[in-house]
Design a protein around this motif. Sequence first.
Motif, mmCIF file in Angstrom:
data_model
loop_
_atom_site.group_PDB
_atom_site.id
_atom_site.type_symbol
_atom_site.label_atom_id
_atom_site.label_comp_id
_atom_site.label_asym_id
_atom_site.label_seq_id
_atom_site.Cartn_x
_atom_site.Cartn_y
_atom_site.Cartn_z
ATOM 1 N N GLU A 202 -25.742 -2.445 -5.572
ATOM 2 C CA GLU A 202 -25.437 -1.643 -4.386
ATOM 3 C C GLU A 202 -24.451 -2.406 -3.527
ATOM 4 O O GLU A 202 -24.525 -3.624 -3.396
ATOM 5 N N MET A 203 -23.491 -1.667 -2.952
ATOM 6 C CA MET A 203 -22.416 -2.309 -2.209
ATOM 7 C C MET A 203 -21.822 -1.322 -1.221
ATOM 8 O O MET A 203 -22.227 -0.167 -1.172
ATOM 9 N N SER A 204 -20.849 -1.769 -0.485
ATOM 10 C CA SER A 204 -20.091 -0.908 0.424
ATOM 11 C C SER A 204 -18.659 -1.424 0.454
ATOM 12 O O SER A 204 -18.288 -2.200 1.322
ATOM 13 N N SER A 205 -17.869 -0.988 -0.526
ATOM 14 C CA SER A 205 -16.471 -1.411 -0.640
ATOM 15 C C SER A 205 -15.585 -0.190 -0.466
ATOM 16 O O SER A 205 -15.730 0.785 -1.197
ATOM 17 N N THR A 206 -14.667 -0.251 0.500
ATOM 18 C CA THR A 206 -13.828 0.902 0.817
ATOM 19 C C THR A 206 -12.403 0.699 0.310
ATOM 20 O O THR A 206 -11.821 -0.369 0.468
ATOM 21 N N TYR A 207 -11.869 1.751 -0.300
ATOM 22 C CA TYR A 207 -10.508 1.782 -0.823
ATOM 23 C C TYR A 207 -9.777 2.938 -0.144
ATOM 24 O O TYR A 207 -10.334 4.012 0.029
ATOM 25 N N GLN A 208 -8.516 2.732 0.196
ATOM 26 C CA GLN A 208 -7.696 3.737 0.878
ATOM 27 C C GLN A 208 -6.871 4.542 -0.136
ATOM 28 O O GLN A 208 -6.717 4.132 -1.292
ATOM 29 N N GLY A 209 -6.317 5.674 0.326
ATOM 30 C CA GLY A 209 -5.470 6.511 -0.521
ATOM 31 C C GLY A 209 -4.378 5.713 -1.200
ATOM 32 O O GLY A 209 -3.698 4.913 -0.565
ATOM 33 N N GLY A 210 -4.235 5.913 -2.505
ATOM 34 C CA GLY A 210 -3.235 5.184 -3.294
ATOM 35 C C GLY A 210 -3.749 3.894 -3.897
ATOM 36 O O GLY A 210 -3.144 3.353 -4.822
ATOM 37 N N ASP A 211 -4.864 3.369 -3.366
ATOM 38 C CA ASP A 211 -5.454 2.148 -3.918
ATOM 39 C C ASP A 211 -6.199 2.465 -5.212
ATOM 40 O O ASP A 211 -6.645 3.587 -5.430
ATOM 41 N N SER A 212 -6.371 1.462 -6.046
ATOM 42 C CA SER A 212 -7.083 1.636 -7.313
ATOM 43 C C SER A 212 -8.331 0.776 -7.377
ATOM 44 O O SER A 212 -8.323 -0.372 -6.923
ATOM 45 N N ILE A 213 -9.368 1.342 -7.955
ATOM 46 C CA ILE A 213 -10.567 0.581 -8.307
ATOM 47 C C ILE A 213 -10.269 -0.027 -9.672
ATOM 48 O O ILE A 213 -9.960 0.688 -10.625
ATOM 49 N N VAL A 214 -10.327 -1.358 -9.743
ATOM 50 C CA VAL A 214 -9.904 -2.062 -10.948
ATOM 51 C C VAL A 214 -11.065 -2.874 -11.506
ATOM 52 O O VAL A 214 -11.784 -3.552 -10.768
ATOM 53 N N LEU A 215 -11.226 -2.803 -12.831
ATOM 54 C CA LEU A 215 -12.265 -3.557 -13.532
ATOM 55 C C LEU A 215 -11.619 -4.727 -14.268
ATOM 56 O O LEU A 215 -10.705 -4.539 -15.080
ATOM 57 N N TYR A 216 -12.110 -5.948 -13.971
ATOM 58 C CA TYR A 216 -11.697 -7.132 -14.731
ATOM 59 C C TYR A 216 -12.675 -7.283 -15.892
ATOM 60 O O TYR A 216 -13.883 -7.102 -15.730
ATOM 61 N N TYR A 217 -12.153 -7.628 -17.062
ATOM 62 C CA TYR A 217 -13.018 -7.880 -18.216
ATOM 63 C C TYR A 217 -12.520 -9.108 -18.968
ATOM 64 O O TYR A 217 -11.332 -9.427 -18.952
ATOM 65 N N ASN A 218 -13.467 -9.789 -19.611
ATOM 66 C CA ASN A 218 -13.141 -10.938 -20.450
ATOM 67 C C ASN A 218 -14.128 -10.967 -21.607
ATOM 68 O O ASN A 218 -15.318 -11.225 -21.405
ATOM 69 N N ASN A 219 -13.629 -10.661 -22.813
ATOM 70 C CA ASN A 219 -14.451 -10.725 -24.015
ATOM 71 C C ASN A 219 -14.252 -12.109 -24.615
ATOM 72 O O ASN A 219 -13.197 -12.416 -25.175
ATOM 73 N N THR A 220 -15.280 -12.952 -24.512
ATOM 74 C CA THR A 220 -15.171 -14.331 -24.998
ATOM 75 C C THR A 220 -15.406 -14.450 -26.500
ATOM 76 O O THR A 220 -15.210 -15.527 -27.067
#
Length: 110
Positions: free
Chosen positions: A75-93
């Motif tokens: 659970e969180m509260s992270s706000t993004y504005q118009g034009g912003d992207s929600i980005v997922l970082y991944y690392n497969n070791t």
Amino acid sequence: MKITIPYHLTASAGDSGFETIFTVPAGKKITILKTQIKFPSGTNGELYLALYYGNTKVAPYTGYWVGDDWAFVDEMSSTYQGGDSIVLYYNNTNTTENKEAYLLITAELE
């Protein structure tokens, strides 16, 4: 309005990078309320994930989401504005096998 954003990630063997999950429509803003992450059996703790806002990691607060046959609810509260992207970082070791994870983001779109 509450929305959900599902995402399925398949990370190639030894690969890491950033994937855009959602871009906020112009004139809107979105606040992430909860992120659910499922690591299937066989992931073996070899796939590391985190959410980013631009170059800033927003979740988890420390470390990375990682697991095997395990689900997290963050659970969180992270706000993004118009034009912003929600980005997922991944690392497969793991350098020989693809790994996958499933995300479901619950957010408030205004």
